[in-house]
Design a protein around this motif. Structure first.
Motif, PDB file in Angstrom:
ATOM      1  N   ALA A 106       0.782  -1.313   0.134  1.00 33.28           N
ATOM      2  CA  ALA A 106       0.071  -0.055   0.054  1.00 33.28           C
ATOM      3  C   ALA A 106       0.708   1.285   0.075  1.00 33.28           C
ATOM      4  O   ALA A 106       0.591   2.157  -0.715  1.00 33.28           O
ATOM      5  CB  ALA A 106      -1.048   0.113   1.119  1.00 33.28           C
ATOM      6  N   LEU A 137      -5.816   3.795   7.242  1.00 31.62           N
ATOM      7  CA  LEU A 137      -5.141   2.644   7.089  1.00 31.62           C
ATOM      8  C   LEU A 137      -3.646   2.538   7.649  1.00 31.62           C
ATOM      9  O   LEU A 137      -2.967   1.991   7.357  1.00 31.62           O
ATOM     10  CB  LEU A 137      -4.802   2.417   5.613  1.00 31.62           C
ATOM     11  CG  LEU A 137      -6.221   2.148   4.869  1.00 31.62           C
ATOM     12  CD1 LEU A 137      -5.854   1.786   3.217  1.00 31.62           C
ATOM     13  CD2 LEU A 137      -6.805   0.750   5.486  1.00 31.62           C
ATOM     14  N   ARG A 140      -1.361  -0.569   8.095  1.00 37.49           N
ATOM     15  CA  ARG A 140      -1.592  -1.717   6.792  1.00 37.49           C
ATOM     16  C   ARG A 140      -0.732  -1.136   5.849  1.00 37.49           C
ATOM     17  O   ARG A 140      -0.914  -1.671   4.519  1.00 37.49           O
ATOM     18  CB  ARG A 140      -3.008  -1.501   6.433  1.00 37.49           C
ATOM     19  CG  ARG A 140      -4.123  -1.859   7.199  1.00 37.49           C
ATOM     20  CD  ARG A 140      -4.117  -3.279   7.721  1.00 37.49           C
ATOM     21  NE  ARG A 140      -5.219  -3.772   8.566  1.00 37.49           N
ATOM     22  CZ  ARG A 140      -6.198  -4.692   8.398  1.00 37.49           C
ATOM     23  NH1 ARG A 140      -5.807  -5.352   7.266  1.00 37.49           N
ATOM     24  NH2 ARG A 140      -6.902  -4.822   9.540  1.00 37.49           N
ATOM     25  N   HIS A 143       0.918  -3.997   3.488  1.00 36.89           N
ATOM     26  CA  HIS A 143       0.123  -5.001   3.247  1.00 36.89           C
ATOM     27  C   HIS A 143      -0.078  -4.813   1.435  1.00 36.89           C
ATOM     28  O   HIS A 143      -0.415  -3.576   0.996  1.00 36.89           O
ATOM     29  CB  HIS A 143      -1.398  -4.897   3.615  1.00 36.89           C
ATOM     30  CG  HIS A 143      -1.431  -5.511   5.066  1.00 36.89           C
ATOM     31  ND1 HIS A 143      -0.772  -4.883   6.091  1.00 36.89           N
ATOM     32  CD2 HIS A 143      -1.893  -6.477   5.615  1.00 36.89           C
ATOM     33  CE1 HIS A 143      -0.928  -5.645   7.265  1.00 36.89           C
ATOM     34  NE2 HIS A 143      -1.850  -6.636   6.817  1.00 36.89           N
ATOM     35  N   LEU A 148      -5.726  -7.014   1.392  1.00 34.30           N
ATOM     36  CA  LEU A 148      -6.547  -5.891   1.502  1.00 34.30           C
ATOM     37  C   LEU A 148      -8.111  -6.101   1.184  1.00 34.30           C
ATOM     38  O   LEU A 148      -8.361  -6.937  -0.049  1.00 34.30           O
ATOM     39  CB  LEU A 148      -6.245  -4.584   1.123  1.00 34.30           C
ATOM     40  CG  LEU A 148      -4.861  -4.122   1.798  1.00 34.30           C
ATOM     41  CD1 LEU A 148      -4.499  -2.927   0.990  1.00 34.30           C
ATOM     42  CD2 LEU A 148      -4.900  -3.658   3.321  1.00 34.30           C
ATOM     43  N   SER A 149      -9.059  -5.811   1.938  1.00 33.85           N
ATOM     44  CA  SER A 149     -10.538  -5.715   1.231  1.00 33.85           C
ATOM     45  C   SER A 149     -10.826  -4.866   0.320  1.00 33.85           C
ATOM     46  O   SER A 149      -9.787  -3.866   0.057  1.00 33.85           O
ATOM     47  CB  SER A 149     -11.531  -5.782   2.377  1.00 33.85           C
ATOM     48  OG  SER A 149     -11.426  -4.296   3.010  1.00 33.85           O
ATOM     49  N   GLN A 152     -10.626  -1.360   1.794  1.00 33.75           N
ATOM     50  CA  GLN A 152      -9.247  -1.135   2.048  1.00 33.75           C
ATOM     51  C   GLN A 152      -8.703  -0.620   0.913  1.00 33.75           C
ATOM     52  O   GLN A 152      -7.659   0.350   0.767  1.00 33.75           O
ATOM     53  CB  GLN A 152      -8.628  -2.212   2.988  1.00 33.75           C
ATOM     54  CG  GLN A 152      -8.855  -2.156   4.276  1.00 33.75           C
ATOM     55  CD  GLN A 152      -8.479  -3.404   5.104  1.00 33.75           C
ATOM     56  OE1 GLN A 152      -8.350  -4.470   4.316  1.00 33.75           O
ATOM     57  NE2 GLN A 152      -8.460  -3.343   6.224  1.00 33.75           N
ATOM     58  N   GLN A 153      -8.667  -1.548  -0.095  1.00 31.30           N
ATOM     59  CA  GLN A 153      -7.984  -1.087  -1.543  1.00 31.30           C
ATOM     60  C   GLN A 153      -8.368   0.114  -2.070  1.00 31.30           C
ATOM     61  O   GLN A 153      -7.556   0.831  -2.601  1.00 31.30           O
ATOM     62  CB  GLN A 153      -8.282  -2.276  -2.635  1.00 31.30           C
ATOM     63  CG  GLN A 153      -7.829  -3.616  -2.368  1.00 31.30           C
ATOM     64  CD  GLN A 153      -7.962  -4.493  -3.308  1.00 31.30           C
ATOM     65  OE1 GLN A 153      -7.703  -4.234  -4.416  1.00 31.30           O
ATOM     66  NE2 GLN A 153      -8.480  -5.732  -2.933  1.00 31.30           N
ATOM     67  N   ARG A 155      -9.449   2.652  -0.348  1.00 35.19           N
ATOM     68  CA  ARG A 155      -8.974   3.764   0.632  1.00 35.19           C
ATOM     69  C   ARG A 155      -7.372   3.946   0.160  1.00 35.19           C
ATOM     70  O   ARG A 155      -6.907   5.203   0.333  1.00 35.19           O
ATOM     71  CB  ARG A 155      -8.919   3.154   1.825  1.00 35.19           C
ATOM     72  CG  ARG A 155     -10.354   3.355   2.612  1.00 35.19           C
ATOM     73  CD  ARG A 155     -10.413   2.769   4.082  1.00 35.19           C
ATOM     74  NE  ARG A 155     -11.799   2.851   4.556  1.00 35.19           N
ATOM     75  CZ  ARG A 155     -12.039   3.923   5.341  1.00 35.19           C
ATOM     76  NH1 ARG A 155     -11.254   4.791   5.799  1.00 35.19           N
ATOM     77  NH2 ARG A 155     -13.378   3.779   5.880  1.00 35.19           N
ATOM     78  N   ARG A 182     -19.258  -1.003   2.318  1.00 34.11           N
ATOM     79  CA  ARG A 182     -17.860  -0.386   2.363  1.00 34.11           C
ATOM     80  C   ARG A 182     -18.017   0.814   1.259  1.00 34.11           C
ATOM     81  O   ARG A 182     -17.410   1.743   1.483  1.00 34.11           O
ATOM     82  CB  ARG A 182     -17.086  -1.415   1.551  1.00 34.11           C
ATOM     83  CG  ARG A 182     -16.953  -2.764   2.211  1.00 34.11           C
ATOM     84  CD  ARG A 182     -15.781  -2.390   3.486  1.00 34.11           C
ATOM     85  NE  ARG A 182     -15.789  -3.736   4.300  1.00 34.11           N
ATOM     86  CZ  ARG A 182     -16.498  -4.030   5.231  1.00 34.11           C
ATOM     87  NH1 ARG A 182     -17.045  -3.366   5.647  1.00 34.11           N
ATOM     88  NH2 ARG A 182     -16.205  -5.082   5.747  1.00 34.11           N
ATOM     89  N   GLU A 185     -18.858   3.603   3.886  1.00 32.48           N
ATOM     90  CA  GLU A 185     -17.524   3.896   4.425  1.00 32.48           C
ATOM     91  C   GLU A 185     -16.880   5.014   3.422  1.00 32.48           C
ATOM     92  O   GLU A 185     -16.336   5.869   3.775  1.00 32.48           O
ATOM     93  CB  GLU A 185     -16.898   2.658   4.811  1.00 32.48           C
ATOM     94  CG  GLU A 185     -17.601   2.141   5.904  1.00 32.48           C
ATOM     95  CD  GLU A 185     -16.634   0.827   6.284  1.00 32.48           C
ATOM     96  OE1 GLU A 185     -15.826   0.472   5.424  1.00 32.48           O
ATOM     97  OE2 GLU A 185     -16.895  -0.026   7.202  1.00 32.48           O
TER      98      GLU A 185
END
Length: 242
Positions: A106, A137, A140, A143, A148-149, A152-153, A155, A182, A185
């Motif tokens: 990331a 994040l 993270r 990662h 990542l979910s 999260q990706q 983000r 998501r 969010e």
């Protein structure tokens, strides 16, 4: 009432692809403006000109005719290098498909735009860490996307868009690959960046629930702006027209 110069302004912008019988008029004399600090959603049916509008704003395409002004400057008068600098220094891009480098952390994904800007390694690392922290994040950083979910990706993708301190974030269906939770969010994050950091956001979406985060909706049909207003005004009009 404000006399502030729009950050984005289209004057009679047209975009035509192809010739003769194959001609497609993707934009047909579009007038629109976006004020600094606005959160605008561009909506409309498929083929209405939403993506073409976004590509022209992002200097990824050029109008066939008409004028595009960025902070009062005629973008059509800029050469290719100047348009690249505009993209690099003023615009951040967020896409539906995340567009992250696989098997790359990331942190390294977020640093990438700063490499192109020639930012020294130590400062680059600091700015990337700050951007990841800003999108929630922290911890993270190392990662890669497969760890990542989807949320999260996205983000990470938003952090990458933020890291250069852009004036505008252009978000093209930013929740299109995410589930409802998501998506909410990500929209809350964009809303926070707009309010807290005063970043102008222009978003293409087909989802009414996501567009409700915007201050204003620009509704396009057949390559033209049919109407513009608050999300409530636009969706109320849709209900009464159905």
């Amino acid at each position: 009432m404000t006399c502030e110069t729009p950050v984005i302004e289209f004057r009679k912008v047209t975009k035509i692809y192809g010739h003769g019988e194959a001609e497609v008029r993707a934009m047909a004399g579009v007038d629109l403006s976006v004020a600094p600090g606005e959160f605008v959603a561009i909506m409309g049916p498929s083929g209405s000109g939403k993506s073409t509008t976004m590509n022209i704003i992002g200097c990824l395409d050029s109008p066939t005719s008409g004028d595009y002004l960025f902070n009062g400057v005629h973008v059509g008068a800029l050469d290719q290098d100047q348009r690249a600098l505009l993209r690099r220094n003023y615009l951040g891009f967020v896409f539906q498909g995340f567009n992250l480098l696989a098997r790359t952390s990331a942190l390294d994904n977020v640093e990438l735009p700063l490499i192109y800007k020639g930012v020294p390694a130590v400062e680059r690392r600091k700015q990337a860490l700050d951007a990841l922290d800003k999108v929630g994040l922290k911890g993270r950083e190392h990662h890669d996307p497969s760890e990542l979910s989807g949320g999260q990706q996205q983000r990470v993708a938003i952090a990458r868009a933020l890291v250069g301190n852009p004036q505008i974030i252009l978000a093209d269906e930013p929740t299109g690959n995410l589930d409802t939770k998501r998506s909410q969010e990500i929209m809350e994050l964009l809303d926070d960046l707009n309010i807290r950091d005063k970043i102008t956001i222009v978003m293409v979406t087909h989802e009414k629930g996501m567009a409700k985060f915007a201050h204003r909706v620009i509704w396009m049909v057949d390559g033209q702006v049919e109407r513009t207003g608050t999300p409530e005004e636009i969706f109320d009009h849709e209900r009464h027209s159905a």
